[in-house]
Design a protein around this motif. Structure first.
Motif, mmCIF file in Angstrom:
data_model
loop_
_atom_site.group_PDB
_atom_site.id
_atom_site.type_symbol
_atom_site.label_atom_id
_atom_site.label_comp_id
_atom_site.label_asym_id
_atom_site.label_seq_id
_atom_site.Cartn_x
_atom_site.Cartn_y
_atom_site.Cartn_z
ATOM 1 N N PRO A 1 0.813 -1.234 0.000
ATOM 2 C CA PRO A 1 0.000 0.000 0.000
ATOM 3 C C PRO A 1 0.834 1.265 0.000
ATOM 4 O O PRO A 1 0.387 2.309 -0.493
ATOM 5 C CB PRO A 1 -0.814 -0.123 1.302
ATOM 6 N N GLN A 2 2.046 1.204 0.543
ATOM 7 C CA GLN A 2 2.890 2.408 0.643
ATOM 8 C C GLN A 2 3.374 2.893 -0.714
ATOM 9 O O GLN A 2 3.909 4.006 -0.819
ATOM 10 C CB GLN A 2 4.080 2.138 1.572
ATOM 11 N N LYS A 3 3.164 2.093 -1.753
ATOM 12 C CA LYS A 3 3.576 2.490 -3.100
ATOM 13 C C LYS A 3 2.430 3.098 -3.898
ATOM 14 O O LYS A 3 2.598 3.433 -5.072
ATOM 15 C CB LYS A 3 4.147 1.291 -3.845
ATOM 16 N N ALA A 4 1.286 3.277 -3.241
ATOM 17 C CA ALA A 4 0.107 3.792 -3.945
ATOM 18 C C ALA A 4 0.073 5.315 -4.023
ATOM 19 O O ALA A 4 -0.817 5.881 -4.659
ATOM 20 C CB ALA A 4 -1.160 3.287 -3.261
ATOM 21 N N TYR A 5 1.040 5.982 -3.405
ATOM 22 C CA TYR A 5 1.049 7.447 -3.351
ATOM 23 C C TYR A 5 2.491 7.908 -3.163
ATOM 24 O O TYR A 5 3.332 7.184 -2.614
ATOM 25 C CB TYR A 5 0.193 7.947 -2.178
ATOM 26 N N PRO A 6 2.823 9.119 -3.608
ATOM 27 C CA PRO A 6 4.161 9.663 -3.348
ATOM 28 C C PRO A 6 4.277 10.082 -1.884
ATOM 29 O O PRO A 6 3.271 10.360 -1.222
ATOM 30 C CB PRO A 6 4.243 10.866 -4.286
ATOM 31 N N SER A 7 5.507 10.137 -1.385
ATOM 32 C CA SER A 7 5.716 10.440 0.027
ATOM 33 C C SER A 7 6.833 11.452 0.233
ATOM 34 O O SER A 7 7.787 11.519 -0.551
ATOM 35 C CB SER A 7 6.078 9.161 0.794
ATOM 36 N N ILE A 8 6.689 12.199 1.316
ATOM 37 C CA ILE A 8 7.785 13.004 1.859
ATOM 38 C C ILE A 8 8.164 12.364 3.181
ATOM 39 O O ILE A 8 7.307 12.134 4.041
ATOM 40 C CB ILE A 8 7.359 14.474 2.055
ATOM 41 N N HIS A 9 9.435 12.054 3.333
ATOM 42 C CA HIS A 9 9.927 11.317 4.505
ATOM 43 C C HIS A 9 10.764 12.272 5.355
ATOM 44 O O HIS A 9 11.636 12.966 4.837
ATOM 45 C CB HIS A 9 10.786 10.139 4.041
ATOM 46 N N ILE A 10 10.497 12.304 6.661
ATOM 47 C CA ILE A 10 11.124 13.288 7.553
ATOM 48 C C ILE A 10 11.854 12.594 8.693
ATOM 49 O O ILE A 10 11.278 11.777 9.408
ATOM 50 C CB ILE A 10 10.074 14.235 8.160
ATOM 51 N N THR A 11 13.126 12.946 8.876
ATOM 52 C CA THR A 11 13.888 12.473 10.023
ATOM 53 C C THR A 11 14.630 13.658 10.636
ATOM 54 O O THR A 11 14.519 14.783 10.187
ATOM 55 C CB THR A 11 14.858 11.339 9.633
ATOM 56 N N GLY A 12 15.379 13.400 11.706
ATOM 57 C CA GLY A 12 16.072 14.449 12.442
ATOM 58 C C GLY A 12 15.897 14.198 13.927
ATOM 59 O O GLY A 12 15.267 13.219 14.337
ATOM 60 N N THR A 13 16.459 15.076 14.752
ATOM 61 C CA THR A 13 16.340 14.908 16.199
ATOM 62 C C THR A 13 15.178 15.722 16.759
ATOM 63 O O THR A 13 14.377 15.214 17.535
ATOM 64 C CB THR A 13 17.649 15.322 16.895
ATOM 65 N N ASN A 14 15.070 16.967 16.355
ATOM 66 C CA ASN A 14 14.002 17.840 16.849
ATOM 67 C C ASN A 14 13.290 18.512 15.678
ATOM 68 O O ASN A 14 13.880 18.727 14.618
ATOM 69 C CB ASN A 14 14.573 18.907 17.787
ATOM 70 N N GLY A 15 12.011 18.841 15.888
ATOM 71 C CA GLY A 15 11.265 19.598 14.894
ATOM 72 C C GLY A 15 10.531 18.777 13.854
ATOM 73 O O GLY A 15 9.881 19.350 12.968
ATOM 74 N N LYS A 16 10.587 17.457 13.947
ATOM 75 C CA LYS A 16 9.981 16.629 12.899
ATOM 76 C C LYS A 16 8.464 16.803 12.820
ATOM 77 O O LYS A 16 7.897 16.987 11.739
ATOM 78 C CB LYS A 16 10.327 15.154 13.136
ATOM 79 N N THR A 17 7.797 16.714 13.977
ATOM 80 C CA THR A 17 6.339 16.768 13.951
ATOM 81 C C THR A 17 5.833 18.136 13.516
ATOM 82 O O THR A 17 4.905 18.238 12.708
ATOM 83 C CB THR A 17 5.762 16.394 15.323
ATOM 84 N N SER A 18 6.426 19.205 14.038
ATOM 85 C CA SER A 18 6.001 20.541 13.621
ATOM 86 C C SER A 18 6.212 20.735 12.126
ATOM 87 O O SER A 18 5.360 21.296 11.421
ATOM 88 C CB SER A 18 6.772 21.614 14.404
ATOM 89 N N THR A 19 7.347 20.278 11.619
ATOM 90 C CA THR A 19 7.624 20.393 10.187
ATOM 91 C C THR A 19 6.620 19.595 9.379
ATOM 92 O O THR A 19 6.126 20.057 8.338
ATOM 93 C CB THR A 19 9.061 19.928 9.889
ATOM 94 N N ALA A 20 6.288 18.405 9.846
ATOM 95 C CA ALA A 20 5.302 17.572 9.146
ATOM 96 C C ALA A 20 3.951 18.258 9.091
ATOM 97 O O ALA A 20 3.261 18.234 8.056
ATOM 98 C CB ALA A 20 5.181 16.215 9.837
#
Length: 501
Positions: free
Chosen positions: A95-114
């Motif tokens: 199912p993860q190939k059914a749509y394009p994705s932006i993938h976010i990593t890092g130590t801080n700020g991930k959720t706010s950025t998302a």
């Protein structure tokens, strides 16, 4: 030993609020919230207190799913591999190939950025799926569709849909799928079923072996890297960057926030190996200017295609301005805007998007007189950003801290970051089994603050009441405030206690 849990009694809850309003309406809410917190808490191993559905049948079904998930490995127990999640994706039909994705990593700020990326896509009328962790109050928050947490009914249905396939994988693998792996599978399935136009996915931990890393993110976002989870990821930013750069896929665009030199070197080397394009904050994009405004800040952002002026962001702190720049560049990259395509996104849509952003538990004001602010900082880097944001955006004559931290974090570093801005600190704990023992936390706090500046309250509701009382106790401190921090779990429970559940 945990206390016996009362059955939730709405009449009793309302009676407490009514009876206490004349004395202090805000402290009354804390007392009422405390009863609700105890009554509604699930297993003592739950990482947060859910905001329960109003329908008893739905609530019961959600509790059953939560109980089922609680039998699996928690998020702090890992076997570094994507084998199990890959097997689940295979039997689910990828199912993860059914749509394009932006993938976010890092130590801080991930959720706010998302959340900012999600808002931007929404402004351009794209249907979004967002997967973030951990949750503040309800597990359903982790899977969002079109900017809102998935309804509890749909969360339960999604779990029931994939459960037979989860059990098939469990039977074949050496270890059962973990709590986080099952939730990841649920998110990817829910996004495909919606269907979404784009998924915005935050890693759980690291990157290369994180359960989310079965997507082919066309854009890889790496927020600031600092020291956290050092027992699993490495003891320097450069070592940690090795794992986090694992989300960079062949031919992707990497949107890179400002990084320590050793981390940047690792990421750039990985990008070259993957033939990925890199957009760097401070070079290809960034914050041109920012000024404090009522309820947030006014920004001028330089994107990959040009400048965006008069952008109001209803969040506090320089770190959120940098998150906004990263989010904007990520969406531009997704739409193919860059040096070779010198155009900007519609500025009015960008302004609408950022003006609509919220980030619960991130320098969030939840009451006034005295002002109570919640922030989920849980490591030294996050605490420093929070301290700077508080100092810049608020003019407190005196600030009382309420700190409840997890035992596996750099608690000393966290407290040292807050020491310059806290007049006093009330140390406490949340309901999670991961929460640091309050006496141990107090001992560290005394070493950092001195005995006369530390108050110990083992229960969070008592800690909140003590901090508010300290902030109100003398006329000269009319401008005093309270900051609740140290853990996402602490902040989530404080939100419920303060009537924001």
């Amino acid at each position: 030993m945990s206390e016996p849990r009362d059955e939730f009694d709405q009449d009793a809850f309302d009676a407490i609020v009514d009876a206490e309003t004349d004395r202090d309406p805000d402290l009354a809410v804390i007392e009422a919230g405390s009863r609700t917190l105890r009554a509604r808490a699930g297993s003592p191993q739950d990482d947060a207190v859910p905001a329960r559905p109003a329908d008893p049948e739905v609530d019961a079904a959600l509790r059953a799913v939560e109980a089922d998930l609680a039998t699996r490995w928690g998020e702090t127990k890992l076997e570094p591999s994507v084998a199990r999640i890959s097997a689940l994706m295979d039997v689910l039909g990828e199912p993860q190939k059914a749509y394009p994705s932006i993938h976010i990593t890092g130590t801080n700020g991930k959720t706010s950025t998302a959340r900012m990326i999600e808002a931007l896509f929404g402004a351009f009328e794209l249907r979004t799926g967002r997967y973030t962790s951990p949750h503040v109050q309800s597990v359903t928050e982790r899977i969002s569709l079109d900017g809102a947490p998935i309804p509890a009914e749909r969360f339960v249905e999604t779990y029931q849909d994939i459960k037979p396939y989860v059990e098939m994988v469990d039977a074949k693998e050496e270890y059962r799928l973990s709590f986080f792996e099952v939730l990841t599978g649920m998110a990817y399935a829910a996004f495909a079923d919606a269907p979404v136009d784009v998924a915005v996915v935050e890693v759980g931990m690291g990157g290369s072996w994180d359960a989310t890393n079965v997507i082919d993110g066309t854009v890889a976002v790496i927020t600031p890297i600092d020291l956290d989870h050092t027992d699993r990821l490495g003891s320097t930013p450069g070592e940690i960057a090795v794992e986090k750069s694992g989300i960079i896929k062949e031919g992707a665009t990497v949107v890179l926030s400002q990084q320590p030199v050793d981390a940047a070197q690792v990421i750039l080397k990985k990008a070259v190996e993957a033939d990925a394009t890199v957009a760097r904050e401070g070079l290809e994009f960034g914050v041109v200017s920012r000024e404090i405004a009522v309820g947030g800040q006014l920004l001028t952002l330089r994107g990959l295609g040009g400048e965006y002026e008069q952008v109001f962001l209803p969040l506090y702190g320089a770190h959120q301005a940098h998150n906004a720049a990263v989010a904007l560049a990520a969406v531009e990259a997704f739409f193919g805007i860059g040096a070779d395509h010198a155009r900007t996104l519609d500025v009015e849509a960008v302004r609408r998007a950022f003006a609509s952003v919220s980030s619960p538990g991130r320098l969030e004001v939840v009451r006034r007189s005295p002002t109570v602010v919640l922030d989920a900082a849980h490591n030294p880097a996050g605490a420093r950003a929070t301290a700077d944001g508080i100092t810049e955006a608020f003019s407190f004559s005196r600030l009382i801290g309420v700190v409840g931290a997890s035992g596996d974090k750099d608690v000393r570093g966290l407290l040292e970051a807050f020491e310059p801005i806290f007049a006093e600190v009330v140390v406490t704990r949340n309901s999670s089994h991961r929460s640091m023992d309050v006496d141990e936390l107090a001992a560290v706090a005394v070493e950092v603050f001195g005995d006369e500046r530390v108050v110990v309250e083992p229960r969070l509701d008592d800690a909140l009441e003590a901090a508010i009382t300290l902030a109100e106790e003398e006329d000269e401190y009319a401008g005093a405030g309270v900051l609740v921090t140290g853990s996402v779990i602490t902040v989530g429970e404080a939100r419920l206690l303060l009537g924001r559940g």
